[in-house]
Design a protein around this motif. Structure first.
Motif, short mmCIF file in Angstrom:
data_model
loop_
_atom_site.label_atom_id
_atom_site.label_comp_id
_atom_site.label_asym_id
_atom_site.label_seq_id
_atom_site.Cartn_x
_atom_site.Cartn_y
_atom_site.Cartn_z
N THR A 17 0.84 -1.20 0.00
CA THR A 17 0.00 0.00 0.00
C THR A 17 0.87 1.24 0.00
N MET A 18 0.18 2.36 -0.02
CA MET A 18 0.83 3.66 0.06
C MET A 18 0.06 4.44 1.11
N ALA A 19 0.71 4.71 2.25
CA ALA A 19 -0.01 5.29 3.38
C ALA A 19 0.49 6.70 3.68
N MET A 20 -0.22 7.66 3.12
CA MET A 20 0.18 9.07 3.31
C MET A 20 -0.88 9.85 4.07
N THR A 21 -2.14 9.73 3.61
CA THR A 21 -3.19 10.63 4.08
C THR A 21 -3.53 10.42 5.56
N GLU A 22 -3.79 11.53 6.22
CA GLU A 22 -4.22 11.50 7.63
C GLU A 22 -5.49 12.34 7.76
N SER A 25 -4.48 15.82 7.26
CA SER A 25 -3.48 16.08 6.22
C SER A 25 -3.78 15.26 4.97
N GLY A 26 -4.47 15.92 4.03
CA GLY A 26 -4.82 15.25 2.77
C GLY A 26 -4.02 15.87 1.63
N SER A 27 -4.57 16.95 1.06
CA SER A 27 -3.83 17.64 -0.01
C SER A 27 -2.53 18.22 0.53
N GLY A 28 -2.56 18.70 1.75
CA GLY A 28 -1.37 19.31 2.34
C GLY A 28 -0.59 18.30 3.16
N ILE A 49 -5.73 7.64 7.14
CA ILE A 49 -7.08 7.33 6.63
C ILE A 49 -7.06 7.16 5.12
N PHE A 50 -8.15 6.56 4.64
CA PHE A 50 -8.38 6.35 3.20
C PHE A 50 -7.33 5.44 2.56
N ILE A 51 -6.66 4.59 3.35
CA ILE A 51 -5.57 3.79 2.77
C ILE A 51 -6.17 2.62 1.99
N SER A 52 -5.97 2.64 0.69
CA SER A 52 -6.56 1.61 -0.18
C SER A 52 -5.84 0.28 0.04
N GLY A 53 -6.63 -0.77 0.20
CA GLY A 53 -6.05 -2.10 0.41
C GLY A 53 -5.31 -2.20 1.73
N HIS A 55 -17.11 3.38 3.67
CA HIS A 55 -18.02 2.91 2.64
C HIS A 55 -18.18 4.01 1.60
N LYS A 56 -18.11 3.59 0.35
CA LYS A 56 -17.91 4.59 -0.71
C LYS A 56 -19.00 4.59 -1.77
N MET A 57 -18.98 5.68 -2.53
CA MET A 57 -19.87 5.87 -3.68
C MET A 57 -19.59 4.84 -4.78
N ARG A 109 -15.72 8.59 -10.56
CA ARG A 109 -15.79 9.88 -9.87
C ARG A 109 -14.67 10.07 -8.83
N LEU A 110 -14.03 8.97 -8.46
CA LEU A 110 -12.90 9.09 -7.52
C LEU A 110 -11.68 9.73 -8.18
N ASN A 111 -11.55 9.53 -9.48
CA ASN A 111 -10.28 9.86 -10.12
C ASN A 111 -9.85 11.33 -10.05
N GLY A 163 -3.84 13.43 -5.57
CA GLY A 163 -3.74 14.87 -5.82
C GLY A 163 -4.96 15.33 -6.58
N THR A 164 -5.76 16.15 -5.92
CA THR A 164 -7.00 16.62 -6.56
C THR A 164 -6.68 17.47 -7.79
N THR A 165 -7.71 17.75 -8.56
CA THR A 165 -7.53 18.60 -9.75
C THR A 165 -6.94 19.96 -9.37
N SER A 169 -3.37 21.42 -10.70
CA SER A 169 -3.26 22.66 -11.48
C SER A 169 -2.21 23.58 -10.88
N LEU A 170 -2.09 23.57 -9.55
CA LEU A 170 -1.06 24.39 -8.91
C LEU A 170 0.32 23.82 -9.21
N ASP A 171 0.41 22.49 -9.25
CA ASP A 171 1.68 21.84 -9.58
C ASP A 171 2.12 22.25 -10.99
C1 LIG Z 1 -11.35 5.99 -2.27
C2 LIG Z 1 -10.10 6.69 -1.86
C3 LIG Z 1 -8.89 6.03 -1.93
C4 LIG Z 1 -7.72 6.66 -1.48
N1 LIG Z 1 -6.54 5.95 -1.44
C5 LIG Z 1 -5.49 6.49 -0.78
C6 LIG Z 1 -4.31 5.69 -0.52
O1 LIG Z 1 -4.24 4.53 -0.91
N2 LIG Z 1 -3.30 6.26 0.18
C7 LIG Z 1 -3.35 7.54 0.64
O2 LIG Z 1 -2.40 7.98 1.27
N3 LIG Z 1 -4.44 8.33 0.41
C8 LIG Z 1 -5.50 7.82 -0.27
N4 LIG Z 1 -6.63 8.58 -0.51
C9 LIG Z 1 -6.64 9.95 -0.04
C10 LIG Z 1 -6.68 10.97 -1.17
O3 LIG Z 1 -5.44 11.04 -1.81
C11 LIG Z 1 -7.13 12.31 -0.54
O4 LIG Z 1 -8.51 12.17 -0.27
C12 LIG Z 1 -6.87 13.49 -1.44
O5 LIG Z 1 -5.49 13.72 -1.51
C13 LIG Z 1 -7.55 14.75 -0.94
O6 LIG Z 1 -7.33 14.95 0.42
P1 LIG Z 1 -8.58 15.23 1.38
O7 LIG Z 1 -9.57 14.17 1.18
O8 LIG Z 1 -8.07 15.43 2.77
O9 LIG Z 1 -9.21 16.56 0.84
P2 LIG Z 1 -8.72 18.04 1.17
O10 LIG Z 1 -7.25 18.10 1.12
O11 LIG Z 1 -9.40 18.48 2.40
O12 LIG Z 1 -9.30 18.85 -0.08
C14 LIG Z 1 -10.68 19.25 -0.16
C15 LIG Z 1 -10.83 20.25 -1.32
O13 LIG Z 1 -10.01 21.39 -1.07
C16 LIG Z 1 -9.13 21.61 -2.16
N5 LIG Z 1 -7.84 22.06 -1.65
C17 LIG Z 1 -7.14 21.57 -0.59
N6 LIG Z 1 -5.98 22.22 -0.47
C18 LIG Z 1 -5.92 23.13 -1.45
C19 LIG Z 1 -4.98 24.12 -1.85
N7 LIG Z 1 -3.81 24.25 -1.24
N8 LIG Z 1 -5.27 24.90 -2.91
C20 LIG Z 1 -6.42 24.75 -3.60
N9 LIG Z 1 -7.36 23.84 -3.27
C21 LIG Z 1 -7.12 23.05 -2.21
C22 LIG Z 1 -8.99 20.27 -2.85
O14 LIG Z 1 -8.63 20.41 -4.22
C23 LIG Z 1 -10.38 19.68 -2.66
O15 LIG Z 1 -11.24 20.14 -3.68
C24 LIG Z 1 -7.78 7.99 -1.01
C25 LIG Z 1 -9.00 8.68 -0.99
C26 LIG Z 1 -10.15 8.05 -1.40
C27 LIG Z 1 -11.47 8.79 -1.32
#
Ligand SMILES: Cc1cc2nc3c(=O)[nH]c(=O)nc-3n(C[C@H](O)[C@H](O)[C@H](O)COP(=O)(O)OP(=O)(O)OC[C@H]3O[C@@H](n4cnc5c(N)ncnc54)[C@H](O)[C@@H]3O)c2cc1C
Length: 607
Positions: free
Chosen positions: A161-166, A169-172, A195-199, A255-257, A436-438, A443-445, A449-451
Motif C-alpha cells: 500500500t501507500m499510506a500518506m493521508t491523515e 493532512s490530505g492535499s497538504g 485514513i483512506f488507505i486503499s487495500g 463505505h464509498k460511492m 468519480r474518484l479519479n 492529488g485533486t484537480t 493545477s497548482l503543480d
Molecule cells: C477511495 C479513496 C482512496 C484513497 N486511497 C489512498 C491511498 O491509498 N493512500 C493515501 O495515502 N491516500 C488515499 N486517498 C486519499 C486521497 O489522496 C485524498 O482524499 C486526497 O489527496 C484529498 O485529500 P482530502 O480528502 O483530505 O481533501 P482536502 O485536502 O481536504 O481537499 C478538499 C478540497 O479542497 C481543495 N484544496 C485543498 N488544499 C488546497 C490548496 N492548497 N489549494 C487549492 N485547493 C485546495 C482540494 O482540491 C479539494 O477540492 C484515497 C481517498 C479516497 C477517497
C-alpha cells in the motif's frame, strides 16, 4: 450478446498503429516479445476478466467489504479472481524476469489491465498498488529491503500500500503528524493514524507492506521533514516466515460511492510500543521517494479515467444500436416503425462526445506509458532524458484530463440509456461512480493545477513547457502532408499561440508577485484549474491530430471497407473535438489573461 468491454479494432489501432509497440522488440529488454506475445497477454487478461470478474462485478458493488472488529470480510469470489491475476503473472507484467515479471512494455500491460479494470472495478487496485510499491522500493530501497519485501510482493504472497493521508493532512501532506522515533535497539518506531488507505487491510495476501510517511522527532516542519518507512502488518522471522503482529490496527472501513471492491481503511500504527518501520533511503527525503510511486499512480489514475470512459462509451453505443424509440423529426407517420435511438442526431452527438473524450484520453495515457518506458529503455541517453522531461511535465495533465473528462463521458453514457442508465441493471451508472474518484485521489484537480502552473511550467526556464510545444509542432508538421487535416493544423497552431500568450502573462504576474512578496499571488493562481483545462484541451487536440495523421494516411491507401469506416470514425471524432471543444480555450484564456477575480472576490459571508 453482451456489449464488448473494449473495441478490439481500437485496441489494435492504439497498440500497433498509434504506439507501434512491435518496434519495441528491437530494444534489449523486449527482445523476447513480438506482436504474438503482446496479443497473448492482452487475450489472457480478457479471458480472466470475462471468467472471474465480470460475473461478480455487480456483487462486488453491492456487497461492500465489512469489518466486524476483528476481520475484514470480502465476498469469497474475489480471492480466486485476484489469484487468477497473480497466477497469470499479470500483476507484475512489467517487472524484471528476476522478480517474477514478464518484462512487458507498460503500454501493453495497461491495455491488458484495462479489461480487468472494466470487469473488476478497482479490485485490480490491490495488484496495481502492490506493483507500484515494489517499483518504489526497487528505485530507492536498500538491497536488504528489496530482498525482503519486493520478492514476496512480486510473487503475489504479500500486498503493498501507500499510506500518506491523515485525518488532518490530505492535499497538504506537509502537515502530517505520524511520528517516527528511534528505540534503544536502534529500531524506528512508527505511531499515528492514517485514513483512506486503499487495500490497507484484507486477507487476500499473507502480509501487507505499508509504505508510510512519517516525521522523525526533531525533523524540520513541512515537506522537508518527512521520511518514508516500510511498515509491514506482520514482522518476519529470520527465515522469512511470518512473525509477530506489528501493531498495524484496522480502526475502520470507509463505505464509498464507487470503487467498492477495494477496501478503504483507517489504520492506526503503533498504539502500544510503536510499529517497527524500516527506513527507505535517507531520513527527511521521504516525500521525494513517495513521488516515484505517486507519479506512477497518477498515470494509473488517468488511465482509469480513460478506461472507464471507454467502457461506458462502448456499452452505450451497443445499447443505442438496439433500443427502438421514437421517430425522426422528418417522419410524421405514427404507423411507421420506430427507429433505434442511434438514428437520433442528439444521441449520435452524445456518442461522438464520449468517443472524443475517451479515445483522446486513452491516447494520452498510452503516450504517457510510452514516455515512462522510454525513460528507461530508449536507445540513447538523449532520448531517455527527453522522455523524462516530457513525462515529468505532462504528468499533471495525464492524471487530470482523463479523470475530469472520463466521468463527463460516463455522464453522457447514462444519458444515452435514459432511465435505463440510471438503474443498476446496466453498468453505466457504476462506471460513473467508480470514475468519480479519479479527480480526487493522487492529488485533486486543484492541486494538480497548482503543480502545473507553479512548478512544472516555470522550472528550468520553461524547459518542459517548450519541449512539449516542440513535440506538438512536430505533429502539426506531419499533419500538413494531408490536405484534409490543414484546418486542424491551423487551429492547433492558433491554440498554441493562445497558450503561449496566456502563459507569458501568468509567468509575468507570478514573477511580480514573487518580487513583491505579497498576497497578489493568491489572485494570480485563483483560476489555475482553468489553465490546466486549457493546456489539457490542447494536449488532447494534439492526441487527436496524431490519430488523424495515421487515419488520413491509411485512407490514402487501399483499405478494407470496415477499416475505412473505422478511420473515418476517427477523423469525425477529431473534427468533433476541434469544433465543439477546442474553441472553449478562448474563454478560459480570457479569464486567465484578465486575471478574472470573480471567484477570488466572492466573500465567504456572501454565500
Ligand atoms: C477511495 C479513496 C482512496 C484513497 N486511497 C489512498 C491511498 O491509498 N493512500 C493515501 O495515502 N491516500 C488515499 N486517498 C486519499 C486521497 O489522496 C485524498 O482524499 C486526497 O489527496 C484529498 O485529500 P482530502 O480528502 O483530505 O481533501 P482536502 O485536502 O481536504 O481537499 C478538499 C478540497 O479542497 C481543495 N484544496 C485543498 N488544499 C488546497 C490548496 N492548497 N489549494 C487549492 N485547493 C485546495 C482540494 O482540491 C479539494 O477540492 C484515497 C481517498 C479516497 C477517497
Amino acid at each position: 450478446m453482451a456489449a464488448p468491454m473494449l473495441n478490439e479494432r481500437d485496441v489494435e489501432f492504439m497498440l500497433y498503429e498509434f504506439l507501434n509497440v512491435t518496434s519495441l522488440s528491437e530494444r534489449e529488454r523486449y527482445q523476447d516479445h513480438d506482436k504474438h506475445t503482446f496479443n497473448e497477454v492482452v487475450n489472457t487478461a480478457k479471458t480472466i476478466a470475462e471468467k472471474y470478474f465480470l460475473p461478480i462485478r455487480q456483487k462486488l458493488d453491492t456487497h461492500q467489504p465489512t469489518f466486524d472488529g476483528v476481520k475484514v470480510d470480502l465476498i469469497p469470489e474475489l480471492k480466486p479472481a485476484v489469484d487468477a491475476v497473480t497466477d497469470s503473472g499479470l500483476n507484475s507484467a512489467t517487472a524484471d524476469y528476476e522478480f517474477n515479471g514478464m518484462q512487458l512494455p507498460p503500454a501493453v500491460s495497461m491495455i491488458a489491465g484495462a479489461y480487468l479494470n472494466i470487469a473488476g472495478g478497482n479490485s485490480t487496485g490491490y495488484a496495481m498498488l502492490t506493483g507500484a510499491n515494489c517499483n518504489l522500493l526497487q528505485a530507492h530501497g536498500s538491497q536488504e529491503l528489496i530482498d525482503t519485501w519486493v520478492k514476496p510482493m512480486r510473487e503475489g504472497r504479500f500486498a503493498g500500500t501507500m499510506a500518506m493521508t491523515e485525518p488532518g493532512s490530505g492535499s497538504g501532506l506537509g502537515d502530517l503528524t505520524t511520528s517516527a522515533t528511534v528505540d534503544d535497539e536502534g529500531n524506528y518506531r512508527i505511531s499515528g493514524s492514517k485514513i483512506f488507505i486503499s487495500g490497507g487491510d484484507h486477507d487476500l495476501n499473507e502480509n501487507i507492506v505499508h509504505l508510510v510517511l512519517a516525521r522523525l522527532k526533531g525533523a524540520p516542519k513541512g515537506v522537508k521533514g518527512i521520511s518514508l518507512f516500510v511498515v509491514p502488518k506482520f514482522l518476519l522471522n529470520e527465515d522469512g516466515s511470518l512473525g509477530e503482529d506489528n501493531e498495524v490496527a484496522l480502526s475502520g472501513l470507509f463505505h464509498k460511492m464507487g470503487g467498492r471492491a477495494h477496501t478503504s481503511t483507517a489504520l492506526s500504527f503503533g498504539e502500544k510500543n510503536g510499529s517497527i518501520g524500516y527506513l527507505v533511503g535517507e531520513e527527511n527525503c521521504g516525500l521525494k521517494y513517495m513521488f516515484h510511486m505517486m507519479n506512477e499512480a497518477r498515470i494509473m489514475v488517468g488511465s482509469s479515467g480513460a478506461i472507464l470512459a471507454l467502457a461506458g462509451y462502448n456499452y452505450s453505443l451497443d445499447y443505442a444500436k438496439e433500443r427502438p424509440q421514437g421517430r425522426l423529426p422528418s417522419s410524421k407517420d405514427p404507423h411507421s416503425a420506430m427507429v433505434n435511438i442511434i438514428e437520433h442526431a442528439d444521441v449520435r452527438r452524445m456518442l461522438l462526445a464520449q468517443k472524443a473524450y475517451a479515445e483522446g484520453a486513452m491516447a494520452l495515457v498510452l503516450h504517457g506509458c510510452q514516455l515512462s518506458d522510454d525513460v528507461n529503455t530508449a536507445p540513447t541517453q538523449e532520448a531517455r532524458e527527453n522522455a523524462h522531461l516530457l513525462l515529468d511535465f505532462l504528468t499533471p495533465i495525464i492524471k487530470t484530463w482523463p479523470s475530469e473528462y472520463g466521468p463527463k463521458a460516463n455522464d453522457l453514457a447514462i444519458q444515452v440509456l435514459g432511465g435505463h442508465g440510471y438503474i443498476n441493471e446496466h453498468p453505466v451508472e457504476l462506471f460513473y461512480r467508480d470514475n468519480r474518484l479519479n479527480p480526487i485521489h493522487e492529488g485533486t484537480t486543484g492541486i494538480q493545477s497548482l503543480d502545473l502552473l507553479t512548478r512544472k511550467v516555470p522550472q528550468n526556464k520553461l524547459q518542459g513547457f517548450k519541449a512539449t510545444l516542440d513535440e506538438i509542432h512536430k505533429t502539426i508538421a506531419a499533419a500538413q502532408k494531408h490536405e484534409q487535416l490543414h484546418t486542424y493544423c491551423t487551429e492547433l497552431s492558433q491554440a498554441l499561440e493562445t497558450l503561449q500568450n496566456t502563459t507569458a502573462v501568468l509567468m509575468k504576474a507570478m514573477g511580480k508577485s514573487a518580487q513583491a512578496q505579497d498576497e497578489s499571488i493568491d489572485l494570480v493562481l485563483s483560476n489555475s484549474v482553468k489553465y490546466l483545462e486549457l493546456f489539457g484541451h490542447i494536449v488532447i487536440a494534439w492526441m487527436w491530430l496524431k490519430q488523424g495523421v495515421i487515419s488520413a494516411q491509411a485512407l490514402s491507401e487501399t483499405v478494407h471497407e470496415t477499416d475505412e469506416q473505422f478511420y473515418k470514425g476517427k477523423l469525425q471524432a477529431l473534427k468533433y473535438f476541434y469544433r465543439f471543444e477546442l474553441p472553449q480555450i478562448d474563454v478560459w484564456s480570457k479569464l486567465l489573461v484578465e486575471q478574472d477575480s470573480t471567484a477570488y472576490d466572492m466573500k465567504i459571508e456572501w454565500f
